[in-house]
Design a protein around this motif. Sequence first.
Motif, PDB file in Angstrom:
ATOM      1  N   GLY A 102       0.847  -1.190   0.000  1.00  0.00           N
ATOM      2  CA  GLY A 102       0.000   0.000   0.000  1.00  0.00           C
ATOM      3  C   GLY A 102       0.879   1.235   0.000  1.00  0.00           C
ATOM      4  N   ASN A 103       0.715   2.087   1.005  1.00  0.00           N
ATOM      5  CA  ASN A 103       1.565   3.274   1.150  1.00  0.00           C
ATOM      6  C   ASN A 103       2.693   3.052   2.148  1.00  0.00           C
ATOM      7  OD1 ASN A 103       0.013   4.813  -0.647  1.00  0.00           O
ATOM      8  ND2 ASN A 103      -1.460   5.349   0.981  1.00  0.00           N
ATOM      9  N   GLN A 104       2.828   1.842   2.662  1.00  0.00           N
ATOM     10  CA  GLN A 104       3.812   1.533   3.689  1.00  0.00           C
ATOM     11  C   GLN A 104       5.084   0.958   3.067  1.00  0.00           C
ATOM     12  OE1 GLN A 104       3.367   2.137   7.037  1.00  0.00           O
ATOM     13  NE2 GLN A 104       5.469   1.490   7.403  1.00  0.00           N
ATOM     14  N   LEU A 105       6.229   1.609   3.349  1.00  0.00           N
ATOM     15  CA  LEU A 105       7.505   1.088   2.877  1.00  0.00           C
ATOM     16  C   LEU A 105       7.925  -0.086   3.759  1.00  0.00           C
ATOM     17  CD1 LEU A 105      10.002   1.364   1.019  1.00  0.00           C
ATOM     18  CD2 LEU A 105      10.980   2.893   2.748  1.00  0.00           C
TER      19      LEU A 105
END
Length: 334
Positions: A102-105
Amino acid sequence: MRRFIRFVAISLGVLLALCAAGVIVGTLVTDYQYEGSVKSISKKLATVAVSSPQIVWDADLHPYGFSEGDFDSPYLDYTAPSTVAISGSVAAVTFQKSSYAGNQLVQDIHLVTLSIKDGAVLKNTQWPRQGPLGLSPGIFCCTKNNEFYAYDDGWLLIKNGEVIGKQKTNPVGPNTQQIKVTLGSSNRPTTIEIAHEDGSKSTLQTDCGLVHTSFLSKERFVMIGCNVLSVIGTDGHILFSDSFADEGLKGLHFGGRTSDGSKFIISVTSYRPGDPPSLTDEWLVIYDTEKQGAAFAVKSGPLPYQQSQTALSADGKYLLVGSGGHVELLDIRE
């Protein structure tokens, strides 16, 4: 009015021609300086350089998750040596690989162990990043049981290529001898303070405003700064030095040592000036503290991002080199 416009046009044309000539001359001067730097370094290392080193094996790390992106690069000049290690019969290399959920590295740490004999992969282990994002993982040799250990937001115990435990303290114990560097500037020298095991201290100064130090043994360390490397006893006396100060734009970086500190690696790099400067050449130079000078040199290919991964075997007979997603074992016996 026409004369004025004509005058302005001619003036602008002359100005543009002068600017173009200046750019061409500047480029030629830069190329000349760069070529002179490479030739000078090559000449300096000619007596110890090996043009066709004996490659024992070459292992491709890409099938095991290696990423060549700069963000995940293990080829940074301050971390490269700590991402490879050699024990008696096993080589180890560690790197990280990033992805997005998602938007999580998300970053995964990879540890690959290989046979010293033939480069066969023995184990490929990975685990999610525990420490700060972007911090390169480290692998080191060896504990008293001749096992690797690693660092990732704590000290990791490795057995047979797998993480079997984690602890806050270094498994090989702290180094009670410490080096404190007080950096100088163009107007004042750098001060090196050595704290000894018995509590006493030794100091020395150098005119270079920016230096880096690395321990070779309990009795010696290497200091690098202003394109000069010096091997120094922990009593503060310089044992020997080697200078690349006349070879143009370059960098010297520590690349690892043998277990007894009798041999160590220096990465000698040459850059083409620019913003930023671009790495164009790297030599891996093995120094022998007993001979007090360079004993072996090889030019890197392919070039790393900043510095090749390097490690020496305990006896100094083999050099492990990583670059371009490959790791090679070189036989450097004389």
